[in-house]
Design an enzyme around this catalytic site. Sequence first.
Site, PDB file in Angstrom:
ATOM      1  CB  THR A   1      -0.878   0.106   1.274  1.00 15.68           C
ATOM      2  OG1 THR A   1      -0.037   0.468   2.378  1.00 15.68           O
ATOM      3  CG2 THR A   1      -1.602  -1.191   1.562  1.00 15.68           C
ATOM      4  CG  ASP A   2       1.725   5.808  -1.028  1.00 15.50           C
ATOM      5  OD1 ASP A   2       2.512   5.946  -0.073  1.00 15.50           O
ATOM      6  OD2 ASP A   2       1.771   6.539  -2.028  1.00 15.50           O
ATOM      7  CD1 TRP A   3       1.419   8.321   5.420  1.00 18.46           C
ATOM      8  CD2 TRP A   3       3.439   7.380   5.434  1.00 18.46           C
ATOM      9  NE1 TRP A   3       2.042   8.689   6.579  1.00 18.46           N
ATOM     10  CE2 TRP A   3       3.290   8.124   6.615  1.00 18.46           C
ATOM     11  CE3 TRP A   3       4.644   6.692   5.225  1.00 18.46           C
ATOM     12  CZ2 TRP A   3       4.289   8.207   7.586  1.00 18.46           C
ATOM     13  CZ3 TRP A   3       5.638   6.780   6.196  1.00 18.46           C
ATOM     14  CH2 TRP A   3       5.450   7.530   7.362  1.00 18.46           C
ATOM     15  CD  GLU A   4      -2.181   7.274   8.683  1.00 22.42           C
ATOM     16  OE1 GLU A   4      -2.127   8.386   8.139  1.00 22.42           O
ATOM     17  OE2 GLU A   4      -2.166   7.121   9.912  1.00 22.42           O
ATOM     18  CG  ASP A   5      -3.013   5.289   0.826  1.00 21.19           C
ATOM     19  OD1 ASP A   5      -3.606   6.273   1.304  1.00 21.19           O
ATOM     20  OD2 ASP A   5      -2.110   5.385  -0.005  1.00 21.19           O
TER      21      ASP A   5
END
Length: 743
Positions: free
Chosen positions: A299-303
Amino acid sequence: MKKIFTVLSLLILLTQCNLPANDSAESKAKSLVKKMTLEEKAGQMTQLTIEMLSVYDTTGALSKPHALDSSKLRQVIVDMGVGSILNVGGYTYSQEHWKEIIGSIQTYAKSSRLQIPVLYGIDAIHGANYTVGATLYPQQISLAATFDRELLHEMAVKVAQDVKSSGIPWNFSPVLDVGRNPMWPRFWETFGEDPYVVSELGCGMVKGYQEGDTMMAACLKHYVGYSDPRNGHDRTPAYIPERQLREIFLPPFANAIRAGAKTVMVNSSEWNGEPVHASHFLLTKVLREEMGFKGVAVTDWEDIKNLIERHHVAATYKEAVAMSINAGIDLAMVPLDLDFTKYLIENVKEGKIKESRIDEAVTRILQLKYELGLFENPVVNLMGNHTLHTDASKALSFELASEAIVLLKNQGNVLPFKADEKVLVTGPNANYINALNGGWTHTWQGRDTAYNPEVNTILNALQEEMKQGNVSYLKGNTYTTRLSDAELLRAASGVSTVVLCLGEDTYTEKPGDINDLELENAQQELIQVYHKSGKKVVVVLVEGRPRTFATTEPMCDAILFAGLPGNAGGDAIAAILSGKVNPSGKLPFTYPRFSSTHSTYDCKYTELYDKEFKRNGFNPLYEFGSGLSYTQFNYNGMSISQRNLGAKDSIQMEVTLSNTGTTDGDETILVFSSDEFASITPSVKRLRAFKRVHLKAGEKLTVPFVMATKELSFVGLKNQFELEPGKFFFSVSSLKDSIEIHP
Ligand code: BGC
């Protein structure tokens, strides 16, 4: 008998060659998964930021010098079995500190039940930009302007060595988003607007990162559809018809996956109303089933959490976890809480996620760890005492920056400067390193110069390059404010030329959002004032996206698009201005004339002109592929060996060009095709091939190009690539020829 034996050995050899290189890594991963508890598997699918392991001071800030907290290490790495860590705690570390922290993380991992090493990931997007003293190269938009496959590949190999010598085996690079929207604050992180250029350069970078002894895993970002948000702001909705997605945005990913890319990072945003992190269609059907991707999707950051608070498609964190893992996510860049792991376990126990899905994800993660050799050598320092910033890497950085700078205008040949030319240098980017490097430079936004080695700004470099005393500097003009007319003119009283270093400050992601593409008034007024005063105006644009300035552009005598050329950018710009280097960069995007309307070079015929009213047609300030030289190139001829072709044939073409000037130079040959008629409105033209060549003054060269006719296919009514028979034109500069494809 001898013959049978030879055939048999050949067969054995062939079977061995066909064996996937990762076969044993995959089987080792599968058998390890069988020994794991659900909790251990959930840990492997968790990625946390290093800040979750670090020591903080009494004010709540990360301690300086940076240090790891042993109780957090025990809890996260040993008790929870977290499989991956990323990032830096706020700033850049030395090679030694990197090895020390990764060493202690791996020591804790070694003391866990199954001794599974941790996978460390970083954004080393233009060199080992989080390692003190490493060479910084141009950013991707500038690399694209070089059109130089070989140099980019060489750079990627060097970056892999530098990053791995810091103990890090995984790089969140390259960005394969296609830069179609110049407003987007990550435009400069792309290779520009053309999917073929993005594919070619992207695949070269992936291969460079992943080859040989220093193999570092690449990560294709950001799968998919991130780069064309309707309002131009970061992480806002993109509405891209599936046909366009397949025609423009997916091919670079598909090609890089074919080139062996090991990991993919998912687009934080939404595509046609569906957050990509929750899209089974994009993450499983297209990525896995159609494109055959076998690696890790992170995933990307906190997604995952963002599915609740940002996207409003999940009511609870637990529901968001089930949504994204079932859609096809393998590894969650959580990265700031310990709840993901807990909810993942609960979801499996409650039957909301099948354990087979978890096993699939964990197998991929472990396979990657085996392939990277982490089980044998968890600190991955394969380089011994690897030296950073060698003469060779400095030279490469300079060469790339020199090839990247695009001469857009040179009215009356004001450039290069005469030997005794007197110039005034001013503008916000005249004496400022950060702007040359852009974001992801030592810190996320690239605003901290403390970690940068001593390098030249444009001003310093010009002072070194030109006759002593011939370069003066006027401080005080910023991006949004300027000195008075009187102050500006007084400073320029003794010079013939003013070099205005304009553009943008450094940024990435949300902080880089703007509401208008137009270059700020204060900067354009500098052009006006100096033009009016009769000075020659040379503008150097240091910017991550094409800021519009159509009204003042005619007042400039010469313009260089410098993009984000990196630490050697100042030297390269000065070398071009002084004539030591002959400019050769070409724009990898269309430079818009207006801030409110924009078409890319591959627009449709209806965007070209308005027949009835004869206005509003495609009229960029500078076309895709623009770029002048101090010499002249003449395209003498183009020949196609066979003009009637079938669907399986290949097109063989030769282009002859000559350097008719008096200076040696490089030229990039761009080969475009145009489909005469098609069932889906064809683009006016599409780039099909490019080659950068060097020609000595007076030299003539014939360059061959070969491409499969199937390269001329397009995504048709059924949303699949198809090749329609008919006539296709090819153009190179002003030369034209055509072929006919038969059913
Ligand atoms: C960016 C990614 C980056 C990640 C990890 C995100 O905010 O969108 O490109 O790789 O952070 O630093």
